[in-house]
Design an enzyme around this catalytic site. Structure first.
Site, PDB file in Angstrom:
ATOM      1  N   ASN A 150       0.853  -1.200   0.000  1.00  0.00           N
ATOM      2  CA  ASN A 150       0.000   0.000   0.000  1.00  0.00           C
ATOM      3  C   ASN A 150       0.880   1.238   0.000  1.00  0.00           C
ATOM      4  O   ASN A 150       2.104   1.137  -0.018  1.00  0.00           O
ATOM      5  CB  ASN A 150      -0.941  -0.037   1.210  1.00  0.00           C
ATOM      6  CG  ASN A 150      -0.164  -0.149   2.501  1.00  0.00           C
ATOM      7  OD1 ASN A 150       0.617   0.730   2.847  1.00  0.00           O
ATOM      8  ND2 ASN A 150      -0.337  -1.259   3.207  1.00  0.00           N
TER       9      ASN A 150
ATOM     10  N   LYS B 281       8.785 -17.776  -9.774  1.00  0.00           N
ATOM     11  CA  LYS B 281       8.065 -16.697 -10.463  1.00  0.00           C
ATOM     12  C   LYS B 281       6.914 -17.288 -11.284  1.00  0.00           C
ATOM     13  O   LYS B 281       7.113 -18.252 -12.029  1.00  0.00           O
ATOM     14  CB  LYS B 281       9.051 -15.960 -11.368  1.00  0.00           C
ATOM     15  CG  LYS B 281       8.472 -14.704 -11.951  1.00  0.00           C
ATOM     16  CD  LYS B 281       9.463 -13.969 -12.824  1.00  0.00           C
ATOM     17  CE  LYS B 281       8.743 -12.972 -13.675  1.00  0.00           C
ATOM     18  NZ  LYS B 281       9.266 -12.860 -15.003  1.00  0.00           N
TER      19      LYS B 281
END
Ligand code: CTP
Length: 415
Positions: free
Chosen positions: A212, A291
């Site tokens: 955030n 990944k």
């Protein structure tokens, strides 16, 4: 001359640099301020200035040798370490800074520095290139993270012929720093506070994550203000935009889970907890070890709730985890609407003592800025609506509320 430092014991460590001669002036000033000064000199320091000078100025014998025990009833380095209200190392060479950073104890001064729990103030003095060397800078960083304070070296003509940074700060500057540390207005002295800051990071795979906009600045301002008011500060830090302030203990916690563990582990010792961090409410259900490869046109991420740390603290207190002496707990509420209703609702749900609410839609408030507009709520409702001000000024005011509501303004800290 006012006796501002009367009743205070200062251990003055002098190490071997040309600036050692200035330590005599420093010692004499501290004595004139009423301090009881106990001098320790390294062998190197004794090559630059005679122990007799410091003995005469401090009116105490000077300690130089760990094994020169004059009083059979005492172990000298432990005795000095325990007696100190503050240990000052001035001048501090690159060598003592390295020893302190890595915990070496091979002479009287380094041994005393390891044995003391008193605050430590270091005034470095060395050649400009030595000071700039990455090894010295890294060691200074280690000490700063550990809570050591500094009086920065000045710029000027150095004894080695160079002009640059590295000169020992003037004795008066060092005295001012000492007075600031020992005799200032330190209403949080003896209190242990835990502050959380920054935005948590919830990983999807080794290179991708959810986070955030929190910059960590409000938490940093709270930690700094508490430090300056004399508290022993631990800062539990998630992702932030800048490095944390010096002089506080920093614990890294990337995810909500790591922050939960770091906070819960330290709760029993804390006198106050201020949860300024922006903690993720959800995290990916699966964290891929490798990944993720792209696949179909659409990808749905499944998220699960994290533990609400503030609520966990409230429950821990209610369940008697703190044996009736639980920390004072302050939560934050970042809101975009219905600030008062939401803030009071959070305070009750999460069982905290105060909630600091900010309307993140207001100009100058919220994430990333150096200013904030906050309101403080107690269980009975709004206590104060603060104007737009620096995060530091807001932090000072928040600590005032903590002191008042926790009943700390007249009461001595618990031992
Ligand atoms: N908080 C926490 N743990 C979480 C989420 C939030 O400790 N998992 C704390 C924050 O540190 C802050 C307070 O709870 O002190 C309020 O954070 P905020 O995001 O405003 O509240 P939420 O609980 O997320 O409430 P809501 O989603 O209902 O707005």
């Amino acid at each position: 001359m006012s006796k501002t430092l009367a009743g205070r014991t200062i251990v003055l460590g002098i190490t071997g640099g040309i600036a050692a001669y200035k330590a005599a002036t420093l010692c004499s000033r501290l004595v004139s301020y009423g301090a009881d000064v106990r001098v320790i000199m390294t062998e190197g320091a004794t090559k630059f200035i005679a122990p007799l000078t410091l003995q005469t100025l401090s009116r105490h014998p000077v300690a130089t040798d760990t094994f020169d025990e004059r009083d059979a009833a005492k172990v000298q380095h432990i005795d000095l370490a325990d007696a100190a209200d503050l240990v000052v190392v001035a001048p501090a060479t690159a060598n003592i800074i390295a020893k302190m950073a890595h915990g070496l104890a091979d002479d009287m001064l380094s041994t005393t520095l390891l044995a003391t729990t008193a605050p430590v103030l270091v005034a470095p003095a060395m050649n400009v290139h030595m000071l700039a060397h990455p090894a010295v800078q890294a060691n200074l960083g280690i000490l700063a993270d550990r809570g050591v304070r500094f009086v920065e070296s000045g710029t000027g003509q150095l004894a080695c012929g160079y002009v640059g940074k590295g000169r020992l700060a003037e004795p008066d500057e060092i005295v001012a720093a000492i007075v600031g540390l020992l005799a200032g207005d330190r209403p949080l002295a003896g209190r242990k506070v835990l502050v959380t800051a920054g935005g948590t990071v919830e990983r999807l795979d080794p290179v991708r994550y959810i986070t955030n906009d929190s910059s960590g600045k409000m938490g940093f301002a709270l930690a700094e203000a508490a430090r300056d008011q004399g508290a022993d500060v631990t800062l539990v830090c998630a992702r932030t935009d800048a490095p944390p302030p010096p002089g506080v203990r920093v614990v890294k916690a990337e995810s909500a889970q790591e922050m939960l563990d770091a906070v819960m582990q330290r709760l029993p010792e804390a006198d106050a907890v201020v949860k300024a961090a922006a903690v993720a409410d959800y995290r990916p259900v699966v964290r891929h070890a490798e990944k993720m490869k792209k696949g179909p046109d659409k990808l749905t991420l499944e998220l699960e709730r994290t533990t609400d740390i503030l609520q966990a603290i409230g429950e821990w207190r209610r369940e008697g985890g703190a044996a009736g002496r639980g920390p004072f707990v302050v939560g934050f509420a970042a809101e975009t609407n219905d600030v008062e209703r939401n803030a009071l609702d959070k305070l009750r749900r999460k069982g905290c003592d105060l909630i600091v609410a900010n309307d993140v839609t207001r100009e100058g408030a919220g994430f990333g800025t150096d200013t904030n507009v906050v309101s403080v709520f107690g269980a009975e409702g709004l206590l104060e609506s603060m104007p737009l001000q620096s995060k530091r000024a807001a932090a000072e005011r928040i600590w005032q509320w903590v002191r008042e509501r926790a009943g700390w303004n007249g009461e001595a800290p618990r031992s």
